[in-house]
Design an enzyme around this catalytic site. Structure first.
Site: not given
Ligand code: ADP
Ligand code: ZN
Length: 218
Positions: A13, A88, A127, A162, A173
């Site tokens: 994404k 989400r 990553r 990370r 996740r």
């Molecule tokens: P990913 O690589 O899982 O898409 P993100 O960078 O989008 O990772 O998000 C990292 C973390 O931030 C998620 O695992 C969650 O804990 C939190 N997070 C991000 N966006 C949201 C959201 N819209 N709702 C709830 N938690 C979120």
């Protein structure tokens, strides 16, 4: 142009969003990046979100909605935006609908990026992210390494893995995604703006999105 990107963690994404930002001058809004920078800065929101993020769980909807409530009114969203990592949950999707309706804004494309578990695991463990909270550039040790190993091309800060990219956190996740986020595909699938595409390389995905949006605006 206003776009929602859906898909499991590691589906790409962020990379697709970055490409669309460059091509169309629209703002990438990543709730993950916003949260990580709040954590780095030790804000109240960051402190509240940190534990959930480290465990690979979702941050509570109320905190996320507080971030997003007034976000679309900011100047950088004038030409549009691409949502990467939000909504989400079904509740977030319903709230987004209400927020946008209140602003008379319409979504041009809801894009689901499809990726196999194999691909996801490979991508997430390879990553690396720039450690500078103001930059957060993303690299991949196989497909998109920085020019100098371990150093961000953009700002010269060290690149890191990370906390939520350990194998246990990754498994969590993916489970969280299946339980809370995958149901969004059903929520959006009858929307005429919905599109589901295999996420192999980002360019064809960006092309396909541009095609759908221009077709729909005709
Ligand atoms: P990913 O690589 O899982 O898409 P993100 O960078 O989008 O990772 O998000 C990292 C973390 O931030 C998620 O695992 C969650 O804990 C939190 N997070 C991000 N966006 C949201 C959201 N819209 N709702 C709830 N938690 C979120
Ligand atoms: Zn950087």
């Amino acid at each position: 142009m206003r776009i929602i990107l859906l898909g499991p963690p590691g589906a790409g994404k962020g990379t697709v969003a970055e490409l669309l930002t460059v091509r169309h001058g629209i703002k990438q809004i990543s709730t993950g990046d916003i949260l990580r920078s709040e954590v780095k800065n030790g804000t109240e929101l960051g402190t509240a979100a940190e534990g959930y993020m480290r465990r690979g769980e979702l941050v509570p909807d109320s905190l996320i909605l507080k971030i997003m409530e007034n976000r679309f009114l900011e100047e950088d969203c004038r030409k549009g935006f691409i949502l990467d990592g939000f909504p989400r949950t079904i509740l977030q999707a319903q709230s987004l609908k209400t927020i946008l309706a209140g602003l008379s804004m319409k979504i041009d494309a809801v894009v689901n990026l499809e990726a196999s578990d194999d691909l996801i695991l490979r991508r997430l463990t390879s990553r690396r992210t720039c450690s500078n909270p103001g930059c957060q550039a993303i690299y991949n040790i196989y497909t998109k390494p920085p020019k100098v190993e371990g150093i961000c091309d953009r700002c010269g800060s060290p690149t890191i893995q990370r906390d939520d990219e350990t194998p246990e956190a990754i498994r969590q996740r993916l489970a969280t995604y299946q339980e809370k986020t995958a149901p969004l595909i059903d929520y959006y699938k009858n929307d005429p703006a919905f599109l589901s595409i295999p996420s192999l390389t980002p360019e064809p995905v960006a092309d396909e999105i541009a095609r759908l949006v221009s077709e729909r605006s005709r």
